[in-house]
Design an enzyme around this catalytic site. Sequence first.
Site, PDB file in Angstrom:
ATOM      1  N   ARG A 236       0.864  -1.193   0.000  1.00  0.00           N
ATOM      2  CA  ARG A 236       0.000   0.000   0.000  1.00  0.00           C
ATOM      3  C   ARG A 236       0.890   1.230   0.000  1.00  0.00           C
ATOM      4  NH1 ARG A 236       2.370   1.979   3.742  1.00  0.00           N
ATOM      5  NH2 ARG A 236       0.799   3.603   3.771  1.00  0.00           N
ATOM      6  N   GLY A 237       0.241   2.409  -0.116  1.00  0.00           N
ATOM      7  CA  GLY A 237       1.010   3.642  -0.295  1.00  0.00           C
ATOM      8  C   GLY A 237       1.027   3.936  -1.790  1.00  0.00           C
ATOM      9  N   ALA A 238       0.755   5.204  -2.143  1.00  0.00           N
ATOM     10  CA  ALA A 238       0.527   5.541  -3.548  1.00  0.00           C
ATOM     11  C   ALA A 238       1.674   5.118  -4.489  1.00  0.00           C
ATOM     12  CB  ALA A 238       0.215   7.032  -3.661  1.00  0.00           C
TER      13      ALA A 238
ATOM     14  N   ARG B 252      -7.512  -0.306  -6.776  1.00  0.00           N
ATOM     15  CA  ARG B 252      -7.837   0.751  -5.808  1.00  0.00           C
ATOM     16  C   ARG B 252      -8.078   2.040  -6.600  1.00  0.00           C
ATOM     17  NH1 ARG B 252      -4.256   1.405  -0.498  1.00  0.00           N
ATOM     18  NH2 ARG B 252      -6.210   2.243   0.314  1.00  0.00           N
TER      19      ARG B 252
ATOM     20  N   GLN C  56      -1.966   2.366  10.016  1.00  0.00           N
ATOM     21  CA  GLN C  56      -0.692   2.453   9.275  1.00  0.00           C
ATOM     22  C   GLN C  56       0.357   3.228  10.078  1.00  0.00           C
ATOM     23  OE1 GLN C  56      -3.699   2.849   7.941  1.00  0.00           O
ATOM     24  NE2 GLN C  56      -3.768   2.314   5.780  1.00  0.00           N
TER      25      GLN C  56
ATOM     26  N   ASN D  46      -5.557  12.406   0.575  1.00  0.00           N
ATOM     27  CA  ASN D  46      -4.615  11.612   1.362  1.00  0.00           C
ATOM     28  C   ASN D  46      -5.421  10.842   2.405  1.00  0.00           C
ATOM     29  OD1 ASN D  46      -1.878  10.800   1.996  1.00  0.00           O
ATOM     30  ND2 ASN D  46      -2.087  11.953   3.881  1.00  0.00           N
ATOM     31  N   LYS D  47      -4.733  10.021   3.186  1.00  0.00           N
ATOM     32  CA  LYS D  47      -5.379   9.177   4.176  1.00  0.00           C
ATOM     33  C   LYS D  47      -6.394   9.916   5.016  1.00  0.00           C
ATOM     34  CE  LYS D  47      -5.056   5.693   4.587  1.00  0.00           C
ATOM     35  NZ  LYS D  47      -6.040   4.850   3.879  1.00  0.00           N
TER      36      LYS D  47
ATOM     37  N   ASP E 168      -2.241  11.011  -2.239  1.00  0.00           N
ATOM     38  CA  ASP E 168      -2.559   9.921  -3.164  1.00  0.00           C
ATOM     39  C   ASP E 168      -2.946  10.444  -4.538  1.00  0.00           C
ATOM     40  OD1 ASP E 168      -2.984   8.793  -0.326  1.00  0.00           O
ATOM     41  OD2 ASP E 168      -2.783   7.054  -1.634  1.00  0.00           O
TER      42      ASP E 168
HETATM   43  O1  MRU Z   1      -4.498   3.203   2.344  1.00  0.00           O
HETATM   44  P1  MRU Z   1      -2.999   3.431   2.230  1.00  0.00           P
HETATM   45  O2  MRU Z   1      -2.253   2.880   3.385  1.00  0.00           O
HETATM   46  O3  MRU Z   1      -2.467   2.984   0.906  1.00  0.00           O
HETATM   47  O4  MRU Z   1      -2.873   5.014   2.283  1.00  0.00           O
HETATM   48  C1  MRU Z   1      -1.595   5.595   2.151  1.00  0.00           C
HETATM   49  C2  MRU Z   1      -1.608   7.069   2.265  1.00  0.00           C
HETATM   50  O5  MRU Z   1      -2.637   7.697   2.388  1.00  0.00           O
HETATM   51  C3  MRU Z   1      -0.303   7.779   2.121  1.00  0.00           C
HETATM   52  O6  MRU Z   1      -0.303   8.931   2.893  1.00  0.00           O
HETATM   53  C4  MRU Z   1      -0.141   8.113   0.644  1.00  0.00           C
HETATM   54  O7  MRU Z   1      -0.124   6.987  -0.149  1.00  0.00           O
HETATM   55  C5  MRU Z   1       0.960   9.009   0.284  1.00  0.00           C
HETATM   56  S1  MRU Z   1       2.567   8.616   0.878  1.00  0.00           S
HETATM   57  C6  MRU Z   1       3.343   7.556  -0.055  1.00  0.00           C
END
Ligand code: MRU
Length: 350
Positions: free
Chosen positions: A45-47, A86, A200, A251-252, A241
């Site tokens: 996970r993570g963009a 996603r 996370q 973002n999250k 993201d």
């Molecule tokens: O749902 P996730 O864990 O994939 O969400 C991740 C985030 O929101 C990060 O802040 C985002 O991807 C940017 S940082 C690489």
Amino acid sequence: VTKPIRFEDGSLRILDQTLLPHREAWIAIESAERMAEAIVSLRVRGAPAIGIAAALAIAVEAARPGTLASRRERVARAAALLRASRPTAVNLMWACDRMTACAAGGAASPETEAGAWAAALRAEALRIWEEDLAASAAMARHGASLFPDATRLLTHCNTGGLATGGGGTALGVVVELHRRRSEEGRPFHVWATETRPLLQGARLTAWELRNAGVEARLVSDGAAAHTIRRRGIEGVLVGADRVARNGDGANKIGTYALALAARAAGIPFVVVAPRSTLDPSCATGEEIVVEERNPLEVTAFAGVRTAPEGFAAENPAFDVTPADLVTALVTDGGVFRPPADAFTGVDTRS
Ligand code: MRU
């Protein structure tokens, strides 16, 4: 450096992030279907990380035996499947599009050998990964330059090596600042939000901060505004993201609330994201699709139900922070204020 992906001798593995910090288990990914499942269930996970993971999975599909025509078909199906795994992080679509363009080009002539075509796709996936590592290094430099004196910062979710190709976005800046303050012989403290509902921050950021030797504390998401006030936080750093043309950024979930708290406290709210997170096709944050995840992630905790049986819940995985709350957008191309300027590429650092 924590790399969440390994690709050695054509075999692809990912670190299963759902098991961290208790277990470090690497799982083999032999197909696009398997990678799509891993992306949906947040094993990776993570963009930027899901973009790289998808690109490598497409390269794995391209390398499987078959005629060039059958491989092309397989790669097209794989890209469509991964693209849809996603909806919010644009890096995923961006990486799949790059792989699709590579699959279409180069091997246009019928005599092109399937093996050479697959090798080109593999090289493109590795280029996407390398570019992300270079972007992380650039963002760490640009972002750290915004905080020549800060010693108390707050961050959200996980934006480190695990969320990228191995460098980091916001957490990369935090780790770079830790390095600079240590060199200067000055203290440096980080507050990380636990990041409900999937933790996370508590599971992944805490693990990365500990590995990096950064003095840090965890706070519940609900404690963040209080912590900003009472602990004298000097800046909030987050990733993104997807960033729209006007500078609004997804973002999250919980990020928007942090931006409001930072504004109220009069401290900088800084978004750190590589250019692969900018979406020129998206005019404003209104157009960004926010992933809605299973309500069970909210009504239960670690598999144990916490809400009354059958109680309804909503579970948006992301929120959109309006551009006017963003003090600066740090990309690998420089620092942008207002953030929309990132699209024209003019570094507006003062
Ligand atoms: O749902 P996730 O864990 O994939 O969400 C991740 C985030 O929101 C990060 O802040 C985002 O991807 C940017 S940082 C690489």
